[in-house]
Every structure is written in C-alpha cells, then in structure tokens.
Design an enzyme around this catalytic site. Sequence first.
Site, PDB file in Angstrom:
ATOM      1  N   TRP A 158     -49.421 -12.332 -29.842  1.00  0.00           N
ATOM      2  CA  TRP A 158     -49.429 -13.801 -29.940  1.00  0.00           C
ATOM      3  C   TRP A 158     -50.896 -14.170 -30.069  1.00  0.00           C
ATOM      4  O   TRP A 158     -51.666 -14.019 -29.120  1.00  0.00           O
ATOM      5  CB  TRP A 158     -48.811 -14.401 -28.676  1.00  0.00           C
ATOM      6  CG  TRP A 158     -48.672 -15.896 -28.717  1.00  0.00           C
ATOM      7  CD1 TRP A 158     -47.633 -16.597 -29.250  1.00  0.00           C
ATOM      8  CD2 TRP A 158     -49.569 -16.872 -28.176  1.00  0.00           C
ATOM      9  NE1 TRP A 158     -47.844 -17.950 -29.089  1.00  0.00           N
ATOM     10  CE2 TRP A 158     -49.025 -18.143 -28.442  1.00  0.00           C
ATOM     11  CE3 TRP A 158     -50.799 -16.801 -27.518  1.00  0.00           C
ATOM     12  CZ2 TRP A 158     -49.651 -19.322 -28.058  1.00  0.00           C
ATOM     13  CZ3 TRP A 158     -51.429 -17.981 -27.137  1.00  0.00           C
ATOM     14  CH2 TRP A 158     -50.846 -19.225 -27.404  1.00  0.00           C
ATOM     15  N   ARG A 218     -42.646 -12.109 -26.055  1.00  0.00           N
ATOM     16  CA  ARG A 218     -43.985 -12.446 -25.556  1.00  0.00           C
ATOM     17  C   ARG A 218     -44.967 -12.811 -26.675  1.00  0.00           C
ATOM     18  O   ARG A 218     -46.075 -13.252 -26.421  1.00  0.00           O
ATOM     19  CB  ARG A 218     -44.562 -11.257 -24.781  1.00  0.00           C
ATOM     20  CG  ARG A 218     -43.756 -10.872 -23.570  1.00  0.00           C
ATOM     21  CD  ARG A 218     -44.368  -9.676 -22.891  1.00  0.00           C
ATOM     22  NE  ARG A 218     -45.651 -10.009 -22.323  1.00  0.00           N
ATOM     23  CZ  ARG A 218     -45.838 -10.539 -21.129  1.00  0.00           C
ATOM     24  NH1 ARG A 218     -44.805 -10.810 -20.369  1.00  0.00           N
ATOM     25  NH2 ARG A 218     -47.049 -10.815 -20.684  1.00  0.00           N
ATOM     26  N   CYS A 273     -48.389 -11.768 -25.770  1.00  0.00           N
ATOM     27  CA  CYS A 273     -48.601 -10.389 -26.194  1.00  0.00           C
ATOM     28  C   CYS A 273     -47.857  -9.443 -25.242  1.00  0.00           C
ATOM     29  O   CYS A 273     -47.797  -9.685 -24.043  1.00  0.00           O
ATOM     30  CB  CYS A 273     -50.062  -9.960 -26.202  1.00  0.00           C
ATOM     31  SG  CYS A 273     -51.102 -10.936 -27.270  1.00  0.00           S
ATOM     32  N   GLU A 319     -36.296 -32.440 -20.164  1.00  0.00           N
ATOM     33  CA  GLU A 319     -35.929 -31.054 -20.455  1.00  0.00           C
ATOM     34  C   GLU A 319     -35.084 -30.968 -21.737  1.00  0.00           C
ATOM     35  O   GLU A 319     -35.279 -30.072 -22.558  1.00  0.00           O
ATOM     36  CB  GLU A 319     -35.183 -30.456 -19.243  1.00  0.00           C
ATOM     37  CG  GLU A 319     -34.602 -29.074 -19.425  1.00  0.00           C
ATOM     38  CD  GLU A 319     -35.623 -27.989 -19.771  1.00  0.00           C
ATOM     39  OE1 GLU A 319     -36.837 -28.246 -19.712  1.00  0.00           O
ATOM     40  OE2 GLU A 319     -35.177 -26.885 -20.142  1.00  0.00           O
ATOM     41  N   LYS A 365     -36.169 -28.847 -24.989  1.00  0.00           N
ATOM     42  CA  LYS A 365     -35.322 -27.802 -25.596  1.00  0.00           C
ATOM     43  C   LYS A 365     -35.185 -28.040 -27.085  1.00  0.00           C
ATOM     44  O   LYS A 365     -35.298 -27.126 -27.891  1.00  0.00           O
ATOM     45  CB  LYS A 365     -33.914 -27.813 -24.989  1.00  0.00           C
ATOM     46  CG  LYS A 365     -33.639 -27.150 -23.689  1.00  0.00           C
ATOM     47  CD  LYS A 365     -33.904 -25.688 -23.534  1.00  0.00           C
ATOM     48  CE  LYS A 365     -35.356 -25.397 -23.322  1.00  0.00           C
ATOM     49  NZ  LYS A 365     -35.808 -25.163 -21.980  1.00  0.00           N
ATOM     50  N   LYS A 399     -42.903 -16.499 -24.689  1.00  0.00           N
ATOM     51  CA  LYS A 399     -42.111 -16.716 -23.475  1.00  0.00           C
ATOM     52  C   LYS A 399     -42.998 -16.891 -22.252  1.00  0.00           C
ATOM     53  O   LYS A 399     -42.762 -17.732 -21.404  1.00  0.00           O
ATOM     54  CB  LYS A 399     -41.180 -15.520 -23.289  1.00  0.00           C
ATOM     55  CG  LYS A 399     -40.323 -15.582 -22.041  1.00  0.00           C
ATOM     56  CD  LYS A 399     -39.064 -16.340 -22.310  1.00  0.00           C
ATOM     57  CE  LYS A 399     -38.221 -16.541 -21.084  1.00  0.00           C
ATOM     58  NZ  LYS A 399     -37.472 -17.798 -21.159  1.00  0.00           N
ATOM     59  N   HIS A 423     -40.115 -51.214 -22.316  1.00  0.00           N
ATOM     60  CA  HIS A 423     -41.563 -51.444 -22.283  1.00  0.00           C
ATOM     61  C   HIS A 423     -42.290 -50.766 -23.443  1.00  0.00           C
ATOM     62  O   HIS A 423     -43.499 -50.557 -23.376  1.00  0.00           O
ATOM     63  CB  HIS A 423     -42.140 -50.967 -20.943  1.00  0.00           C
ATOM     64  CG  HIS A 423     -41.567 -51.713 -19.773  1.00  0.00           C
ATOM     65  ND1 HIS A 423     -41.913 -53.004 -19.485  1.00  0.00           N
ATOM     66  CD2 HIS A 423     -40.628 -51.350 -18.869  1.00  0.00           C
ATOM     67  CE1 HIS A 423     -41.225 -53.410 -18.420  1.00  0.00           C
ATOM     68  NE2 HIS A 423     -40.440 -52.423 -18.029  1.00  0.00           N
ATOM     69  N   GLU A 482     -38.588 -27.417 -29.023  1.00  0.00           N
ATOM     70  CA  GLU A 482     -39.106 -26.050 -29.169  1.00  0.00           C
ATOM     71  C   GLU A 482     -38.279 -25.180 -30.091  1.00  0.00           C
ATOM     72  O   GLU A 482     -38.829 -24.316 -30.761  1.00  0.00           O
ATOM     73  CB  GLU A 482     -39.406 -25.378 -27.824  1.00  0.00           C
ATOM     74  CG  GLU A 482     -38.291 -25.184 -26.884  1.00  0.00           C
ATOM     75  CD  GLU A 482     -38.752 -24.554 -25.552  1.00  0.00           C
ATOM     76  OE1 GLU A 482     -39.832 -23.950 -25.471  1.00  0.00           O
ATOM     77  OE2 GLU A 482     -37.979 -24.666 -24.587  1.00  0.00           O
ATOM     78  N   ASN A 532     -53.603  -7.237 -23.661  1.00  0.00           N
ATOM     79  CA  ASN A 532     -52.992  -8.558 -23.465  1.00  0.00           C
ATOM     80  C   ASN A 532     -53.933  -9.343 -22.561  1.00  0.00           C
ATOM     81  O   ASN A 532     -54.276  -8.868 -21.484  1.00  0.00           O
ATOM     82  CB  ASN A 532     -51.608  -8.373 -22.817  1.00  0.00           C
ATOM     83  CG  ASN A 532     -51.024  -9.684 -22.303  1.00  0.00           C
ATOM     84  OD1 ASN A 532     -51.315 -10.751 -22.824  1.00  0.00           O
ATOM     85  ND2 ASN A 532     -50.208  -9.590 -21.288  1.00  0.00           N
ATOM     86  N   GLY A 533     -54.355 -10.533 -23.013  1.00  0.00           N
ATOM     87  CA  GLY A 533     -55.257 -11.346 -22.195  1.00  0.00           C
ATOM     88  C   GLY A 533     -56.362 -11.915 -23.063  1.00  0.00           C
ATOM     89  O   GLY A 533     -56.237 -11.953 -24.302  1.00  0.00           O
TER      90      GLY A 533
HETATM   91  C1  AGP Z   1     -39.266 -23.385 -21.689  1.00  0.00           C
HETATM   92  O1  AGP Z   1     -38.217 -23.449 -22.576  1.00  0.00           O
HETATM   93  C2  AGP Z   1     -40.536 -22.941 -22.181  1.00  0.00           C
HETATM   94  N1  AGP Z   1     -40.497 -21.941 -23.115  1.00  0.00           N
HETATM   95  C3  AGP Z   1     -41.760 -23.097 -21.282  1.00  0.00           C
HETATM   96  O2  AGP Z   1     -41.951 -24.458 -21.109  1.00  0.00           O
HETATM   97  C4  AGP Z   1     -41.776 -22.392 -19.900  1.00  0.00           C
HETATM   98  O3  AGP Z   1     -40.861 -22.994 -19.040  1.00  0.00           O
HETATM   99  C5  AGP Z   1     -43.201 -22.468 -19.332  1.00  0.00           C
HETATM  100  O4  AGP Z   1     -44.074 -21.787 -20.190  1.00  0.00           O
HETATM  101  C6  AGP Z   1     -43.308 -21.931 -17.936  1.00  0.00           C
HETATM  102  O5  AGP Z   1     -42.983 -20.574 -17.855  1.00  0.00           O
HETATM  103  P1  AGP Z   1     -42.716 -19.861 -16.466  1.00  0.00           P
HETATM  104  O6  AGP Z   1     -41.519 -20.522 -15.849  1.00  0.00           O
HETATM  105  O7  AGP Z   1     -42.482 -18.432 -16.803  1.00  0.00           O
HETATM  106  O8  AGP Z   1     -43.938 -20.075 -15.636  1.00  0.00           O
END
Ligand code: AGP
Length: 609
Positions: free
Chosen positions: A74, A27, A2, A482, A486, A604, A505, A489, A98-99
């Site tokens: 969100w 956000r 949010c 990673e 990527k 984000k 395994h 997501e 927000n929260g």
């Molecule tokens: C990465 O592509 C993500 N969107 C997510 O995993 C992100 O890295 C994670 O939420 C941590 O965020 P931060 O680095 O702002 O703490």
Amino acid sequence: MCGIVGYIGPQQASPIILDGLRRLEYRGYDSAGIATLEAGEIHTRRAEGKLINLESLLQQAPLTGSRGIGHTRWATHGRPSETNAHPHKAGDFVVVHNGIIENYLELKDELQAQGHTFRSETDTEVIAHLVEETAKQTAGLEAAVRQALARVRGAYAVAILSCCEPDTLVVAKLGSPLVVGKGEGEYFVASDIPAMLSHTREMVFLDDGEMAIFTPAAMRVTDLDGKERQKQSKTITWSPLMAEKGGYRHFMLKEIHEQPRALADTVAGRVVDDQSDVYLSGFELEQEDLEGIEKLFVVACGTSWHAGLVGKFMIEKLARIPVEVDIASEFRYRDPIVSDKTLTVLISQSGETADTLAALREARGKGGKAVAICNVVESSIARESDGVIYTHAGPEIGVASTKAFTTQLVALFLLALRLGRVRGTLMAQECQSLTGALLALPRQVEEALELDKACEEIARDYALASDFLYLGRGNQYPIALEGALKLKEISYIHAEGYPAGEMKHGPIALIDEQLPVVILAPDNDTYEKVVSNMEEVRARGGKVIAITTQTRQELKEKVDALLLLPDTIDELMPILTSIPLQLLAYHIAVHKGTDVDQPRNLAKSVTVE
Ligand code: AGP
C-alpha cells in the site's frame, strides 16, 4: 498497510509466500513481489497491481528456493509501480518492509555520497543499502541488520535475507505488526495470523524492539541491542476455514452473514448464570479503579470510532460516567486531560492502527488506565493496554468492517453493564432484563439478514445516484455515519451522515428528486421527531428509504422504500439498524461493479500515521 511474509524450511518458499500474501492482500494491493534464495543467489519477481499479476508472472517465470520473503504493498513513498514494489535489493541483501522510515532522505543522501545507487522512490530501499553498507564493517547478517536498524527512525516490520548466509532469515519489528509461525523444522513470519493458518496455529508474537533470527531448525529472539529474550508461543483458535470465502461471492457478504455467530461468540461465557451481571476476563482492573473513574475517553478511528459514539450512549446511561469520544489522530495532539481517575477505552478491530496505538500510549503516559476492545488476539493495542475485551468476530478480511463493528457494540454494551454493576448505577433486576435482550440479539440479527433480497432491490433502484444522505438521531446518528462510510468506501458514491434534527440547519439545501435519503427511524422516544424530519425531506421531493421496527408498518404509505426490523431495547437497536445499511452498501457496490473486498486506495489496517 502492506503485508509481509517470510519462510525458511524444507519446502519451496514461493507457493507458501504467495498463499500468505493472498491472505494479506487486504492490507494493501497496489503491487506485490517475492524474493527467494537458492544456491547462494537471490531472485526476485515483482509486479504492479494486484497479486494476480504477480501470480501470472510466477507462472511464466517460477521461483525456486526454500527461503523467501514476500510483500503486498500500500503505497506511502513512491507511486504504485514495479520499480517501487518490494522486495528491494542492494548487493547481497534483499528486504521487505511494512511501515515508514522517517529519516530516509537523510540516510539516502549519506548512502548516495558513499556510492550507493537507488532504483526506487521508496523509503524501504534505504534499509537494503544501509544493511549492505553496515555489513562491510560487521561480521554477519544479524549484526549488520542490528546496526543498520539502530540508525533508522520510524516504524518497521522487516524481513531480510542475504545470499552470504543462505540458512538465515532475520526479521525485526518496531511499531508495525509481525507474528512468527512455528512449524516442524520450518518457520513462517507474517504481518498477520491468517497468512500462516494453513501451516500452523502455534504463533509467537514479537514485541516492538525485537529481532528474530531463524534457521530452519531454530529461532532466537533478541532485543535491538542483541540481548536474548525468552518468548512463549500461543496456540491460535481461529481455523483456516474462517479465513476463506465459504461459498460467498465476497468476504464482505460472508462477514455480514456471520454476524449472528460472531455476536453469540462475543457474548458467550460473559453473562453470569442468573444474568444479573457480566464477567469480562481480560478486563483486569481493580474494583476500586473502576469505582473511582470520573471520566471515560473512547478513542478509535473510522468504523471503530462510530462504535465508540454509540458506546457513549450505553456507558453514560448505564454507568452514569461522562464519556468523551475522540478520533485517535486528534486525541494525541490536543493535550487531553487524563488523570488516574480517567479510563481510556481504545477500540480497534486490528489492534494495530497506528493512530489508536499512539493515543493509547498518550493516555497511559499521562497516568491513566486504558482498556482495549480488539478483535485480533495479542495485537499491539491489546498487549499494551491494562485490560482487554476481545470481540470474537473471527478474522475480518473485507476492508469494509461489518462483523467487527457489531461485535464492538456488544463489547461496549458488556463494558457498560459491568461498570454499571460495579458502580451501583445498575440494579440486578435491570441488568437481567438487559442481558436477556442481549442473549436474544443473535436470533434477531438473523431475522434482520432476511432483508438481503429487499436491500438488493433497493440497491438496483439507487445504484446510479451520485450522493446519499443518511439521517438518524441519538444513538442512531453514529449508525447514519457508519452507513454513509460503508457506502463511500465500497461504492465510491459520496454520502453524508447527519443528525436528523440538524438537517434543517444546512444540508436540507441538498435535497431534490435525485437525492436518496436513508432515514433511521426505530420505534423509540424520538420516533415522532424523526418522522417529522422525514416529512421535511418528502416535502422537497427527496427519495426516502426508511428503516424502522416492525411495530411501525404505517410508514409504508409515506416512503419510497421501507425496511422493517425486529424490536429490541434502545441500547442494542444500533446493531440491528446496521445490518440493512451494510447490505445496502454491499449491493450498491456490486451493482456498480466496484472491488468490494479491496476498494481503491484503502487498506484494512492503517499502521502508518
Ligand atoms: C471500516 O470499514 C474501515 N475500513 C476503517 O474505517 C477502520 O474501521 C479503521 O481504519 C479502524 O481500524 P481498526 O478498527 O482496525 O483500528
């Protein structure tokens, strides 16, 4: 999670707020809304879905007024819908939040018994009614908000207007970010800096437990008990242009291509003249603290956690300190063994991730020292740590982290060098050769970016796959994780990262002619072993996309697609292998037509637990 924006001043609030929300859409983007106050009346517009829906609504039914608040959501409590969209109104009061309000059900029951009617399923609406109820016995908006918040348990950044006090905007923060922008006879508030950059660079960062009370002419900050607090403003060096797409189709692509600059900025001024050491301003731990460290925790979430996994290799090799890497949401609940001889490194792009912030508090609460690696200046994690190493990636808007990740790897490398030098495990000459490789890296990343076209072609061939497997060994295993994250997501394709040697395994059972397997095989000590794992994939008909160094052209004969990278030292190779994985995920997502910068269900910055 949010985004909130507020404005009070002489200009029309609605366009300013809409522009701010656009920059905070990363956000959360399942609904949005704005409320403005004019001639003693509050008017709201809210729309389900992305901000563009709210924009169209505002074109049909504009909002006037020079005080306003806005929100991009969100969903946590209540599905995405217009009714659940903020702002929420009760009587003369309107709120954005927000929260998460943890005791909202209890408060809601109480307020309903007092005759309040709730329209939404959100926790936020409770705040509006609580302020309305409190105001019946209290004089003024400020006092009503203060007393209402005293009853609330949970995390919040709130902005509140009342038609009874048209010249006042009240905001408060506990556990969720909130920044104030100071203009000439006007004030802005927002969850993050980019929302205000086109108006001002003079910012005040509110701390947890603080309230700010604004009129167009003045600002006052107090704690939740009403005691005045003195706050200094800071001038932010990010330019408004940095938060624009700059001709790229998506923020993610722009941010991928910004990496040479971001890495160079993160290194700049940190390598001493003769390259035999590094200097980390902000990393203000005493020499004896560093010498006495017996164990290091690295704690983070998501992509930042992957950076931590790579950091373990760097720190253990160069500084010879045992490193344990934890997922932040697990760390705080497992009663970790922390002492004054432990250093905890928290990695967070946003510096606001709730789980990472909680882990920081856990580590410090147990008497350990903590250092943050953050991209956002003055973020909560940066401020609460004993020291901070900033990554100078600039604002990262795409939800999928790219430049923040590679700059985190550079920050971890700098930390490993510094610890190695302080503790005498790294000699001056060796450090010179390592920093030499670091200084050459931005140019090599530029070269790696030339693989863009090749990645686009591979993406075309494999965009219809339903699963992907990513394999790597040693410090390339976190890069496999990673790469898989990527892809997941932004393209919604199921993908798994695995240590290449572990494939036999279990996951080997997945391999058939339909499965693309991305293999990270740079020219290092385990190259031959990774090639054997690759043969195991080929023998079962799997499609191999291999990423290696230019010295290993011979792989061409054995794979379905080959991507060649410049060579660097083993510690920094993960930065180079990340680049084609980012490009591959990006182009696959574009082929599939997904929303690259704002993938479904994500946000984000995850500021809830
Ligand atoms: C990465 O592509 C993500 N969107 C997510 O995993 C992100 O890295 C994670 O939420 C941590 O965020 P931060 O680095 O702002 O703490």
